[in-house]
Structures are given as structure tokens and as C-alpha cells.
Enzyme design. Structure first.
Site, PDB file in Angstrom:
ATOM      1  N   LYS A   1       0.834  -1.218   0.000  1.00 43.43           N
ATOM      2  CA  LYS A   1       0.000   0.000   0.000  1.00 43.43           C
ATOM      3  C   LYS A   1       0.865   1.263   0.000  1.00 43.43           C
ATOM      4  O   LYS A   1       0.661   2.173  -0.793  1.00 43.43           O
ATOM      5  CB  LYS A   1      -0.943   0.019   1.217  1.00 43.43           C
TER       6      LYS A   1
ATOM      7  N   ARG B   1      -9.392   0.718   9.234  1.00 40.77           N
ATOM      8  CA  ARG B   1      -8.917  -0.633   9.534  1.00 40.77           C
ATOM      9  C   ARG B   1      -9.931  -1.415  10.346  1.00 40.77           C
ATOM     10  O   ARG B   1      -9.687  -2.579  10.658  1.00 40.77           O
ATOM     11  CB  ARG B   1      -7.621  -0.534  10.346  1.00 40.77           C
TER      12      ARG B   1
ATOM     13  N   ARG C   1      11.598  -5.477   4.765  1.00 42.68           N
ATOM     14  CA  ARG C   1      11.260  -4.068   4.510  1.00 42.68           C
ATOM     15  C   ARG C   1      12.233  -3.134   5.229  1.00 42.68           C
ATOM     16  O   ARG C   1      12.639  -3.370   6.354  1.00 42.68           O
ATOM     17  CB  ARG C   1       9.837  -3.780   5.014  1.00 42.68           C
TER      18      ARG C   1
ATOM     19  N   ARG D   1      11.695  -1.247  10.630  1.00 44.28           N
ATOM     20  CA  ARG D   1      10.663  -0.906  11.620  1.00 44.28           C
ATOM     21  C   ARG D   1      10.671  -1.910  12.764  1.00 44.28           C
ATOM     22  O   ARG D   1      10.856  -3.093  12.555  1.00 44.28           O
ATOM     23  CB  ARG D   1       9.286  -0.919  10.949  1.00 44.28           C
TER      24      ARG D   1
ATOM     25  N   ARG E   1       0.095  -9.101  13.527  1.00 40.39           N
ATOM     26  CA  ARG E   1      -0.557  -8.072  12.690  1.00 40.39           C
ATOM     27  C   ARG E   1      -1.413  -8.713  11.603  1.00 40.39           C
ATOM     28  O   ARG E   1      -2.466  -8.187  11.243  1.00 40.39           O
ATOM     29  CB  ARG E   1       0.503  -7.144  12.082  1.00 40.39           C
TER      30      ARG E   1
HETATM   31  P1  ADP Z   1       2.206  -1.819   3.251  1.00 35.30           P
HETATM   32  O1  ADP Z   1       2.234  -0.313   3.185  1.00 35.30           O
HETATM   33  O2  ADP Z   1       0.983  -2.402   2.570  1.00 35.30           O
HETATM   34  O3  ADP Z   1       2.400  -2.366   4.629  1.00 35.30           O
HETATM   35  P2  ADP Z   1       4.752  -1.642   1.804  1.00 35.30           P
HETATM   36  O4  ADP Z   1       4.395  -0.775   0.648  1.00 35.30           O
HETATM   37  O5  ADP Z   1       5.573  -1.034   2.890  1.00 35.30           O
HETATM   38  O6  ADP Z   1       3.428  -2.358   2.399  1.00 35.30           O
HETATM   39  O7  ADP Z   1       5.480  -2.940   1.219  1.00 35.30           O
HETATM   40  C1  ADP Z   1       5.957  -3.969   2.089  1.00 35.30           C
HETATM   41  C2  ADP Z   1       7.321  -4.443   1.596  1.00 35.30           C
HETATM   42  O8  ADP Z   1       7.171  -5.151   0.363  1.00 35.30           O
HETATM   43  C3  ADP Z   1       8.314  -3.314   1.328  1.00 35.30           C
HETATM   44  O9  ADP Z   1       9.592  -3.778   1.712  1.00 35.30           O
HETATM   45  C4  ADP Z   1       8.220  -3.100  -0.193  1.00 35.30           C
HETATM   46  O10 ADP Z   1       9.439  -2.600  -0.732  1.00 35.30           O
HETATM   47  C5  ADP Z   1       7.910  -4.509  -0.687  1.00 35.30           C
HETATM   48  N1  ADP Z   1       7.022  -4.528  -1.861  1.00 35.30           N
HETATM   49  C6  ADP Z   1       5.952  -3.721  -2.102  1.00 35.30           C
HETATM   50  N2  ADP Z   1       5.346  -4.066  -3.260  1.00 35.30           N
HETATM   51  C7  ADP Z   1       6.030  -5.141  -3.745  1.00 35.30           C
HETATM   52  C8  ADP Z   1       5.912  -5.966  -4.917  1.00 35.30           C
HETATM   53  N3  ADP Z   1       4.923  -5.754  -5.800  1.00 35.30           N
HETATM   54  N4  ADP Z   1       6.799  -6.958  -5.088  1.00 35.30           N
HETATM   55  C9  ADP Z   1       7.795  -7.182  -4.171  1.00 35.30           C
HETATM   56  N5  ADP Z   1       7.971  -6.442  -3.060  1.00 35.30           N
HETATM   57  C10 ADP Z   1       7.103  -5.434  -2.843  1.00 35.30           C
HETATM   58  P1  AMP Z   2       1.114   0.628   9.083  1.00 34.55           P
HETATM   59  O1  AMP Z   2       2.221   1.607   8.898  1.00 34.55           O
HETATM   60  O2  AMP Z   2      -0.097   0.934   8.242  1.00 34.55           O
HETATM   61  O3  AMP Z   2       1.577  -0.805   8.914  1.00 34.55           O
HETATM   62  O4  AMP Z   2       0.630   0.784  10.585  1.00 34.55           O
HETATM   63  C1  AMP Z   2       1.496   0.499  11.670  1.00 34.55           C
HETATM   64  C2  AMP Z   2       0.703   0.338  12.955  1.00 34.55           C
HETATM   65  O5  AMP Z   2       0.047   1.588  13.267  1.00 34.55           O
HETATM   66  C3  AMP Z   2      -0.412  -0.699  12.929  1.00 34.55           C
HETATM   67  O6  AMP Z   2       0.061  -2.023  13.176  1.00 34.55           O
HETATM   68  C4  AMP Z   2      -1.324  -0.180  14.047  1.00 34.55           C
HETATM   69  O7  AMP Z   2      -0.802  -0.480  15.315  1.00 34.55           O
HETATM   70  C5  AMP Z   2      -1.224   1.344  13.869  1.00 34.55           C
HETATM   71  N1  AMP Z   2      -2.284   1.835  12.954  1.00 34.55           N
HETATM   72  C6  AMP Z   2      -2.108   2.360  11.713  1.00 34.55           C
HETATM   73  N2  AMP Z   2      -3.292   2.696  11.166  1.00 34.55           N
HETATM   74  C7  AMP Z   2      -4.245   2.360  12.086  1.00 34.55           C
HETATM   75  C8  AMP Z   2      -5.658   2.427  12.097  1.00 34.55           C
HETATM   76  N3  AMP Z   2      -6.362   2.904  11.051  1.00 34.55           N
HETATM   77  N4  AMP Z   2      -6.303   1.998  13.217  1.00 34.55           N
HETATM   78  C9  AMP Z   2      -5.621   1.539  14.277  1.00 34.55           C
HETATM   79  N5  AMP Z   2      -4.283   1.419  14.317  1.00 34.55           N
HETATM   80  C10 AMP Z   2      -3.584   1.823  13.231  1.00 34.55           C
END
Ligand code: ADP
Ligand code: AMP
Length: 215
Positions: A13, A88, A127, A159, A170
């Protein structure tokens, strides 16, 4: 355009949001990024949120909803926005619907990035993120050259909640609390779905095709 991005943690995302935000000139609003910024600045919101985030739990709805409503009332959201990580829970989605209705506005689409659970662990444990601008990298799929963010030059970090144990928690939280939103938006005829297992640029192309047809 008003878009929300749905999908499990690690679906891509945040990665896609950066490109969508550039292409459509709308702000990328990531609740996770807002919480992390507050944690790094040690604000009362950050101190409260950290208790939940470190354990892979959701921050309580009331705190999150108020934070997002404040953000959506800022000037840069007048012509649309891209929500990443919100809503969420069904309660968050209902609050957002109420907020939009009060303004005579509506969402253009809820875009689900679909990725099966067995892809996620490798994506999340590999990541790396930029602590300044939130950009996401991956040690194997999208490496940060010399460990530096290509957008702002900061050193990328792992992270704290991207450990294997927290990732499993998660994913369970996602399945219990967030997955029901897929039916919530399907029933409103707002759901669009993109296959998220392809390469990053291919996923983006599919997203642009979808966004081109919803507007
Ligand atoms: P989210 O925001 O949904 O938690 P991220 O955008 O941070 O996910 O992506 C999670 C991990 O996967 C990151 O390390 C990113 O670089 C990698 N990633 C994202 N899209 C792809 C893809 N299409 N193929 C391989 N790796 C990806
Ligand atoms: P993310 O960066 O989207 O993976 O979010 C990291 C963490 O932030 C999540 O695991 C939750 O603990 C918190 N968080 C982010 N967005 C929300 C939401 N909409 N509602 C509740 N907790 C959230």
C-alpha cells in the site's frame, strides 16, 4: 479523487501510494506514518499509540478517527486524498462514511491490493523504511542504494514492528478486524481489486487502469 487503499500489512500500500499520490497530485495520508512521526517526537499521541503499535495491535478507534478527521480538514485535502492504513475497522469505515456524508462527498473507490498471506512474511521482514518521508524499500525486491532513501537521502531503517512475531500478530489482527471491510465496500459498489503479487511497476500499471475507469 478520494481513494482508500485496502490490503494486508505488507501488501504494498505504502509503495503504491507514493506513485499514486504523484500521478494524481493528491496527498498520501498514512495513519501508520502519522503515528510513527508522533512516536519519534514523543507527543502524547505518540506515547499512547506506541503501546499498541509495538505489539502489533490496533490503536483504539476513537484516537485514530479523531486524528484522521483533523487531517482530512486540512487545506491540501480539498481536491482529494489517498488514505493508506485507514480505515482498519468497520467502526472507522462507518465514521469515514459519516464524515463524507456530512460534506456531501463520497469515495471514488476502495482499492484492495490482494496478496496471499504466504508472501507477506518475506516482504515485511525485508522491509526498510525512510524515517523522514516514510518511503518503503526492500532488501531484495526494491533495495535502497547505499542504504539511503532516494527521495530525501535519509538512512533507511528497519521498523520495530517488522519482526516475524509481530508480523504474525498483525496478520491475525488484519484477518479479524480489517478483512470485513472488503464486504463493507463491496456492498457499496466501491470495491476494486488489484493483484499485488506482481512486480511493483506492474501493480502500479494495473492500479492506473483501474483509477482511469472509476473517474
Ligand atoms: P504496506 O504499506 O501495505 O504495509 P509496503 O508498501 O511497505 O506495504 O510494502 C511492504 C514491503 O514489500 C516493502 O519492503 C516493499 O518494498 C515490498 N514490496 C511492495 N510491493 C512489492 C511488490 N509488488 N513486489 C515485491 N515487493 C514489494
Ligand atoms: P502501518 O504503517 O499501516 O503498517 O501501521 C502500523 C501500525 O500503526 C499498525 O500495526 C497499528 O498499530 C497502527 N495503525 C495504523 N493505522 C491504524 C488504524 N487505522 N487503526 C488503528 N491502528 C492503526
Amino acid at each position: 479523487m478520494k481513494i482508500i487503499l485496502l490490503g494486508p500489512p505488507g501488501a504494498g500500500k505504502g509503495t503504491q501510494a507514493k506513485s499514486i499520490s504523484n500521478r494524481y497530485s493528491i496527498p498520501h495520508i498514512s495513519t501508520g506514518d502519522i503515528f510513527r512521526k508522533n512516536i519519534s517526537e514523543n507527543t502524547p499521541l505518540g506515547i499512547e499509540a506506541k503501546k499498541y503499535i509495538d505489539n502489533g495491535q490496533l490503536v483504539p478507534d476513537e484516537v485514530t478517527i479523531n486524528m484522521v478527521k483533523d487531517r482530512l480538514q486540512q487545506d491540501d485535502c480539498k481536491n482529494g486524498y489517498l488514505l493508506d492504513g485507514f480505515p482498519r475497522t468497520v467502526s472507522q469505515a462507518e465514521s469515514l462514511q459519516g464524515f463524507l456524508k456530512d460534506r456531501d462527498e463520497s469515495l471514488d473507490t476502495a482499492l484492495l491490493i490482494e496478496v496471499p498471506r504466504d508472501f507477506i512474511l518475506e516482504r515485511m521482514t525485508g522491509r526498510r523504511v525512510c524515517p523522514s518521508c516514510g518511503a518503503s524499500y526492500h532488501v531484495k525486491f526494491n533495495p535502497a542504494v547505499e542504504g539511503k532513501c532516494e527521495l530525501c537521502g535519509s538512512e533507511v531503517v528497519q521498523r520495530k514492528d517488522d519482526t516475524e512475531e509481530t508480523v504474525q500478530e498483525r496478520l491475525d489482527v488484519y484477518e479479524r478486524q480489517t478483512q470485513p471491510l472488503i464486504d463493507f465496500y463491496k456492498e457499496k459498489n466501491l470495491l476494486s481489486v488489484v493483484e499485488g503479487t506482481k512486480a511493483i511497476n506492474e501493480v502500479f500499471e494495473s492500479i492506473c487502469d483501474i483509477l482511469g475507469s472509476v473517474k
